[in-house]
Motif scaffolding. Structure first.
Motif, mmCIF file in Angstrom:
data_model
loop_
_atom_site.group_PDB
_atom_site.id
_atom_site.type_symbol
_atom_site.label_atom_id
_atom_site.label_comp_id
_atom_site.label_asym_id
_atom_site.label_seq_id
_atom_site.Cartn_x
_atom_site.Cartn_y
_atom_site.Cartn_z
ATOM 1 N N THR A 92 0.708 -1.054 -0.197
ATOM 2 C CA THR A 92 -0.129 0.008 0.052
ATOM 3 C C THR A 92 0.949 1.268 0.121
ATOM 4 O O THR A 92 1.971 1.306 0.724
ATOM 5 C CB THR A 92 -0.905 0.086 1.244
ATOM 6 O OG1 THR A 92 -1.881 -1.201 1.143
ATOM 7 C CG2 THR A 92 -1.864 1.386 1.404
ATOM 8 N N ARG A 121 0.571 5.720 0.274
ATOM 9 C CA ARG A 121 -0.386 6.833 0.351
ATOM 10 C C ARG A 121 0.085 8.110 0.185
ATOM 11 O O ARG A 121 1.451 8.120 0.647
ATOM 12 C CB ARG A 121 -1.079 6.594 1.873
ATOM 13 C CG ARG A 121 -1.634 5.524 2.410
ATOM 14 C CD ARG A 121 -2.303 5.516 3.808
ATOM 15 N NE ARG A 121 -2.599 4.108 4.276
ATOM 16 C CZ ARG A 121 -1.579 3.272 4.703
ATOM 17 N NH1 ARG A 121 -0.574 3.506 4.895
ATOM 18 N NH2 ARG A 121 -2.330 2.171 5.159
ATOM 19 N N SER A 168 -4.065 11.810 2.258
ATOM 20 C CA SER A 168 -5.205 11.065 2.624
ATOM 21 C C SER A 168 -5.479 10.133 1.420
ATOM 22 O O SER A 168 -6.263 9.370 1.442
ATOM 23 C CB SER A 168 -6.444 11.941 2.747
ATOM 24 O OG SER A 168 -6.683 12.709 1.692
ATOM 25 N N GLN A 169 -4.837 10.317 0.248
ATOM 26 C CA GLN A 169 -5.193 9.292 -0.716
ATOM 27 C C GLN A 169 -4.290 8.127 -0.882
ATOM 28 O O GLN A 169 -3.216 8.144 -0.945
ATOM 29 C CB GLN A 169 -4.869 10.102 -2.069
ATOM 30 C CG GLN A 169 -5.445 9.378 -3.311
ATOM 31 C CD GLN A 169 -4.904 9.995 -4.537
ATOM 32 O OE1 GLN A 169 -4.619 11.207 -4.517
ATOM 33 N NE2 GLN A 169 -5.223 9.604 -5.755
ATOM 34 N N GLU A 170 -4.762 6.747 -1.099
ATOM 35 C CA GLU A 170 -4.175 5.700 -1.138
ATOM 36 C C GLU A 170 -4.169 5.481 -2.825
ATOM 37 O O GLU A 170 -4.972 5.102 -3.581
ATOM 38 C CB GLU A 170 -5.139 4.518 -0.629
ATOM 39 C CG GLU A 170 -4.860 4.259 0.633
ATOM 40 C CD GLU A 170 -5.470 2.848 1.271
ATOM 41 O OE1 GLU A 170 -5.006 2.259 2.144
ATOM 42 O OE2 GLU A 170 -6.502 2.627 0.621
ATOM 43 N N LYS A 192 -3.071 -0.342 -3.238
ATOM 44 C CA LYS A 192 -4.017 -0.510 -2.341
ATOM 45 C C LYS A 192 -3.949 -2.316 -1.979
ATOM 46 O O LYS A 192 -4.415 -2.878 -2.700
ATOM 47 C CB LYS A 192 -5.561 -0.308 -2.247
ATOM 48 C CG LYS A 192 -6.023 1.346 -2.381
ATOM 49 C CD LYS A 192 -7.410 1.446 -2.736
ATOM 50 C CE LYS A 192 -7.554 2.886 -3.062
ATOM 51 N NZ LYS A 192 -9.106 2.968 -3.594
#
Length: 300
Positions: free
Chosen positions: A8, A10, A13-15, A18
């Motif tokens: 993952t 990031r 706040s954006q992944e 995933k």
């Protein structure tokens, strides 16, 4: 072997990526496909050891790649947006690479000059986009990497040079068992290169298959039934990714075993039945539509 385990990444706040699991065998050419913003470039930068995963691991030959100087000697990443040292010539960039890559091959560098036909003394920033791309391949292949990661590698290249570079890549895989990961939106070009493909969407790897298996599992069918009842019966039975009707002829994109599908259709004794091959581009389009990436009025 490249192994990506539950990775993952990031950005605030954006992944972008995933929980991806990915496996690339040594000596294979792996096509990484996906919609815009799917996370392909982010994943490739983690494979090259440029980004550190927030979770999970990226290993090449069972060794973490991030901050691993020894492994980075064997990996080269050619990005979509190329960068060269300001005012540098090809010869100066070659000298720069010599200092970083222990396996740099001077003989190979001189041999490839005959392929690309670019003067060592030319300043790279004054070259066209396509010629700068050629220099990137020239330097990368002279460094003799075991793993080559390519983001939009044929962008800006003319058809003749595209074929030359394809041939060089095939040669490297055949002669040295080099592993290539390639991402491009030009699927017609990379279809000739890849033996495995993975499709990303919204940060996830939604499909990973051998290309031949993928092609054998999705089919384009043109059929004219003897009655509307027959068409309804088959649509209920088929795993349809896309369908449309042109007069009396139904067109389907379906997933499943070709022999089984053809056998079921022939039982209905249709007026017309054609099972047609799909390109990688068409497969990608209909796989993405099946995932909810809406596509209207696709022309076949």
């Amino acid at each position: 072997m490249i192994t990506v385990t539950n990775v993952t990444k990031r950005f605030e706040s954006q992944e972008a990526v995933k929980g991806i699991h990915l496996h690339v065998k040594k000596g294979s050419i792996y096509g990484l496909l996906g919609s815009n913003g799917a996370g392909k470039t982010t994943l490739m930068k983690m494979l090259a050891g440029i980004y550190k995963p927030d979770d999970g691991s990226v290993e090449i030959q069972e060794k973490e790649i991030y901050e691993n100087i020894e492994m980075k000697q064997r990996v080269i990443f050619i990005p979509d947006a190329l960068y060269y040292l300001p005012q540098s010539t090809v010869a100066q960039m070659a000298d720069y690479y010599r200092h970083f890559y222990d396996h740099w091959n001077e003989e190979r560098f001189k041999e490839l000059q005959k392929v690309f036909n670019i003067d060592f003394k030319h300043k790279v920033h004054r070259m066209s986009k396509g010629m700068q791309r050629q220099v990137a391949f020239w330097l990368a292949l002279s460094a003799m990497p075991d793993y080559l990661i390519l983001d939009e590698p044929i962008d800006g290249l003319d058809p003749v040079m595209r074929q030359k570079i394809k041939n060089l890549l095939f040669q490297e895989v055949a002669d040295r068992d080099m592993t290539i990961i390639i991402s491009s939106h030009n699927l017609r070009e990379i279809e000739d290169l890849c033996d495995h493909v993975g499709i990303m969407h919204k940060g996830k790897l939604v499909l990973e298959r051998e290309l031949d298996d993928l092609k054998s599992d999705i089919h384009k069918i043109q059929v004219a039934f003897r009655s509307e009842e027959h068409s309804v019966r088959m649509e209920e039975k088929l795993q349809v990714l896309y369908q449309e009707q042109r007069g009396s002829v139904h067109l389907y994109i379906v997933r499943g075993n070709r022999n089984g599908i053809e056998k079921d259709l022939l039982k209905l004794q249709p007026y017309v039945l054609d099972m047609l091959p799909l390109t990688l581009e068409e497969i990608f389009i209909y796989e993405m539509e099946d995932l909810g990436y809406e596509i209207k009025n696709v022309l076949l």
